[in-house]
Design an enzyme around this catalytic site. Structure first.
Site, PDB file in Angstrom:
ATOM      1  N   GLU A  86       0.544  -1.244  -0.092  1.00  0.00           N
ATOM      2  CA  GLU A  86       0.073   0.099   0.026  1.00  0.00           C
ATOM      3  C   GLU A  86       1.059   1.290  -0.054  1.00  0.00           C
ATOM      4  OE1 GLU A  86      -3.304   0.525  -0.198  1.00  0.00           O
ATOM      5  OE2 GLU A  86      -4.181  -1.419   0.323  1.00  0.00           O
ATOM      6  N   HIS A 124      -3.483  -3.432  -8.567  1.00  0.00           N
ATOM      7  CA  HIS A 124      -4.696  -3.646  -8.163  1.00  0.00           C
ATOM      8  C   HIS A 124      -5.666  -3.620  -9.359  1.00  0.00           C
ATOM      9  CE1 HIS A 124      -7.814  -3.583  -4.338  1.00  0.00           C
ATOM     10  NE2 HIS A 124      -7.654  -4.932  -5.160  1.00  0.00           N
ATOM     11  N   ASP A 134      -6.674   1.520  -8.386  1.00  0.00           N
ATOM     12  CA  ASP A 134      -5.319   1.756  -7.810  1.00  0.00           C
ATOM     13  C   ASP A 134      -4.520   0.749  -8.459  1.00  0.00           C
ATOM     14  OD1 ASP A 134      -6.921  -0.169  -6.134  1.00  0.00           O
ATOM     15  OD2 ASP A 134      -5.127  -0.254  -4.796  1.00  0.00           O
TER      16      ASP A 134
END
Length: 226
Positions: A86, A124, A134
């Protein structure tokens, strides 16, 4: 050491993919709180803050809950097969240089540790067309490609333009009506409208890169978007 409780068994799989995300939250602290909240039922193995601070939230041997529903290269249950990273970013701004430097460092370590090739570092949005966007169009995939950390290529106008569906199948995209948009989001974010020869040439060149050792560097860094 691993503060998120949101993980489970890998169900017999070893990591063979890296999935890149943006957090779509105001900052890294807010993202960390959510990724470590048992009620949220989401997590990732790694979180990289805007200043490059890198924190491991889940052990890489465990199944983090970052990918959700989707497919890649004919496989589902991507969580069991992947490591999730992330990047703290609300989704509406570039990724800062310190963050990208930290991402490169982390990718090199993960790819070496698990023998993951550049072709298996994905967005993703690649594995979940129409559901996820994303890490979005601002991530420097071309720069990652120059360091052999992902796949990117710019085609020549003279390149062949074979049918796009077969190329997207071979690259790993799931059979989904939104996969052209997912492909463009990463590889041709400036493109709009119906499928074009530029899409076909880009996908074909990516396949050449994927099947050529060091091939992610083909036509790197040059030329205007086509």
């Amino acid at each position: 050491m691993f503060p998120s409780p949101n993980h489970g068994d890998r169900r017999g799989h070893a990591p063979s993919l890296v999935v890149l995300h943006f957090t779509q939250m105001r900052d890294a602290a807010a993202a960390r709180a959510r990724l470590c909240d048992p009620a949220a039922q989401v997590s990732a193995h790694w979180l990289i803050a805007e200043d490059g601070t890198t924190e491991q939230l889940v052990c890489e041997t465990r199944r983090a809950w970052h990918a959700g529903a989707g497919r890649w290269q004919g496989h589902d249950d991507i969580n069991s097969r992947s490591i999730g990273i992330e990047l703290a970013n609300p989704g509406d701004r570039p990724f800062p240089a310190p963050q990208m430097t930290a991402l490169r460092r982390l990718l090199r370590a993960i790819m070496t540790r698990w023998t993951i090739p550049p072709t298996n570092v994905i967005a993703h949005s690649d594995m979940a067309p129409g559901r996820k966007i994303d890490p979005g169009p601002r991530l420097d995939w071309e720069g990652l490609s120059r360091d052999d950390l992902a796949l990117f290529a710019r085609p020549d106008p003279s390149d062949p333009a074979p049918p796009l569906p077969a190329s997207l199948d071979a690259l790993g995209y799931p059979d989904d009506p939104a996969r052209l948009q997912a492909f463009r989001l990463r590889h041709r974010p400036w493109a709009t409208g119906p499928e074009t020869d530029a899409d076909r040439r880009t996908a074909a060149r990516l396949l050449r890169c994927a099947n050529t050792p060091g091939g992610s560097r083909l036509r790197d860094g040059g030329g205007a978007p086509s």
